[in-house]
Design an enzyme around this catalytic site. Sequence first.
Site, PDB file in Angstrom:
ATOM      1  N   TYR A 137      17.436  28.586  11.120  1.00 12.09           N
ATOM      2  CA  TYR A 137      16.242  29.269  11.637  1.00 12.09           C
ATOM      3  C   TYR A 137      16.173  29.157  13.152  1.00 12.09           C
ATOM      4  O   TYR A 137      16.442  28.100  13.730  1.00 12.09           O
ATOM      5  CB  TYR A 137      14.979  28.622  11.061  1.00 12.09           C
ATOM      6  CG  TYR A 137      14.701  28.964   9.621  1.00 12.09           C
ATOM      7  CD1 TYR A 137      14.510  30.282   9.205  1.00 12.09           C
ATOM      8  CD2 TYR A 137      14.596  27.956   8.672  1.00 12.09           C
ATOM      9  CE1 TYR A 137      14.226  30.585   7.880  1.00 12.09           C
ATOM     10  CE2 TYR A 137      14.299  28.246   7.348  1.00 12.09           C
ATOM     11  CZ  TYR A 137      14.117  29.572   6.955  1.00 12.09           C
ATOM     12  OH  TYR A 137      13.830  29.856   5.653  1.00 12.09           O
ATOM     13  N   LYS A 168       0.845  -1.201   0.000  1.00 12.47           N
ATOM     14  CA  LYS A 168       0.000   0.000   0.000  1.00 12.47           C
ATOM     15  C   LYS A 168       0.881   1.253   0.000  1.00 12.47           C
ATOM     16  O   LYS A 168       2.095   1.164   0.236  1.00 12.47           O
ATOM     17  CB  LYS A 168      -0.906  -0.022   1.234  1.00 12.47           C
ATOM     18  CG  LYS A 168      -0.168  -0.098   2.568  1.00 12.47           C
ATOM     19  CD  LYS A 168      -1.091  -0.546   3.698  1.00 12.47           C
ATOM     20  CE  LYS A 168      -0.331  -0.598   5.020  1.00 12.47           C
ATOM     21  NZ  LYS A 168      -1.123  -1.221   6.098  1.00 12.47           N
TER      22      LYS A 168
HETATM   23  C1  LIG Z   1      -0.462  -2.225   6.734  1.00 15.14           C
HETATM   24  C2  LIG Z   1      -1.084  -3.528   7.026  1.00 15.14           C
HETATM   25  C3  LIG Z   1      -0.326  -4.700   7.024  1.00 15.14           C
HETATM   26  C4  LIG Z   1       1.183  -4.707   6.919  1.00 15.14           C
HETATM   27  O1  LIG Z   1       1.699  -4.226   8.138  1.00 15.14           O
HETATM   28  P1  LIG Z   1       3.284  -4.220   8.424  1.00 15.14           P
HETATM   29  O2  LIG Z   1       3.360  -3.867   9.865  1.00 15.14           O
HETATM   30  O3  LIG Z   1       3.844  -3.150   7.555  1.00 15.14           O
HETATM   31  O4  LIG Z   1       3.829  -5.545   8.106  1.00 15.14           O
HETATM   32  C5  LIG Z   1      -0.990  -5.906   7.175  1.00 15.14           C
HETATM   33  N1  LIG Z   1      -2.332  -5.948   7.346  1.00 15.14           N
HETATM   34  C6  LIG Z   1      -3.094  -4.841   7.378  1.00 15.14           C
HETATM   35  C7  LIG Z   1      -4.562  -4.977   7.574  1.00 15.14           C
HETATM   36  C8  LIG Z   1      -2.506  -3.595   7.236  1.00 15.14           C
HETATM   37  O5  LIG Z   1      -3.255  -2.492   7.298  1.00 15.14           O
END
Ligand SMILES: *Cc1c(COP(=O)(O)O)cnc(C)c1O
Length: 372
Positions: free
Chosen positions: A268, A48
């Site tokens: 800054y 994702k």
């Molecule tokens: C993002 C996500 C994962 C992967 O999680 P990681 O901690 O990056 O391995 C797996 N299952 C769901 C439902 C998620 O939202």
Amino acid sequence: MTQTDYSRFNCGPSHAPAVLEVDLGAIAENFRTLSELSGVNACAAVIKANGYGLGAAPVARKLYETGCRVFFTAQLSEAIAVREELVENDAEIGVLNGWSLEDDNAYETHRLFPVLNTLDQVQAWHESGSMPADGKGAAIQVDTGMTRLGLPQGDVAALVRKAASAPPYRFLISHMASADTPSAQQNIKQRQEFEEFRALIPHQRAMLAASSASFLGPEWRFDMLRVGVALFGGRPVADKPNPLRPVVALKARILQVQSVEPGKTVGYGASYTVERPSVIATVGVGYADGYHRALSNRAEALLHGERINLVGRVSMDLLTFDVTDAPNAKAGDWVSLINETISIDELADHAGTIGYEILTSLGPRYRRIYLG
Ligand SMILES: *Cc1c(COP(=O)(O)O)cnc(C)c1O
């Protein structure tokens, strides 16, 4: 088999002041490590948010060639983009964030499967007669303690009635809330609740563990792992050595070097005061590139292999480092901001965040180079 040329994914401005290298070979190795850990050589990849910021297409391509066959994105449009790269029929691509009637026949057209998260979604899905083109059906997510997405336990009876005539779900999934803290009581509670769901809901493959839970023990691994950050070198468990290989390297050239007398301030808000005759080097990366402003006066980098301190505030496009003890620092030299020594998790700790956010913040102004 022909060698894939991953340089076709290289992107970003050609005159970029900084170079982000993504080691796809390391991602492949991490995938193999996790597949072995699964015990049954079964591991799905979560890609994702553009593959955790690293490029969903090159990551998907490399993982497919390493043997990965199940992929998840958060959103439908992300899954469509992955399908454009992974045209192969045996690549199963799912959308975690649910299904809606408005999504129309996109799932069928692009050969995707949804993760159904509520009774309403289940009902509408079955009534719509939708079915992914591979005929394997939808996945279902149950809520075992995240209180975020997924069917609550109270709805199971109704689901079982509704699903009685439907084929078993492609995947039964749930998500862990505290898996990065192995001692958390919630880990056991969620696993037990998942077991109860598992006994009731007809499914083909059950998966509970994301990256951190994969390391809790075999009881959490079920039929398949479903990992994201560990593929990309993120630390799965906070106070243990990281068994995964780093994937990202970020380096930027020094734009200017100047000698500074004690009493002068840097950046800054004059948040850093020079206390000895010093040399300050300026680098063309800033918070607009995802180098978080919270790293001001905290982060370290490498110059010619030696650690140097970030001094002063991080600004939008520039960083300043004390290079007094790194002799011969000069304009044009490379400063390494992320590398085998300075991990995404080290930066995250300094910035008060997590490696995930360091990765997904990596900006569009870097020249991105993919190493096969
Ligand atoms: C993002 C996500 C994962 C992967 O999680 P990681 O901690 O990056 O391995 C797996 N299952 C769901 C439902 C998620 O939202």
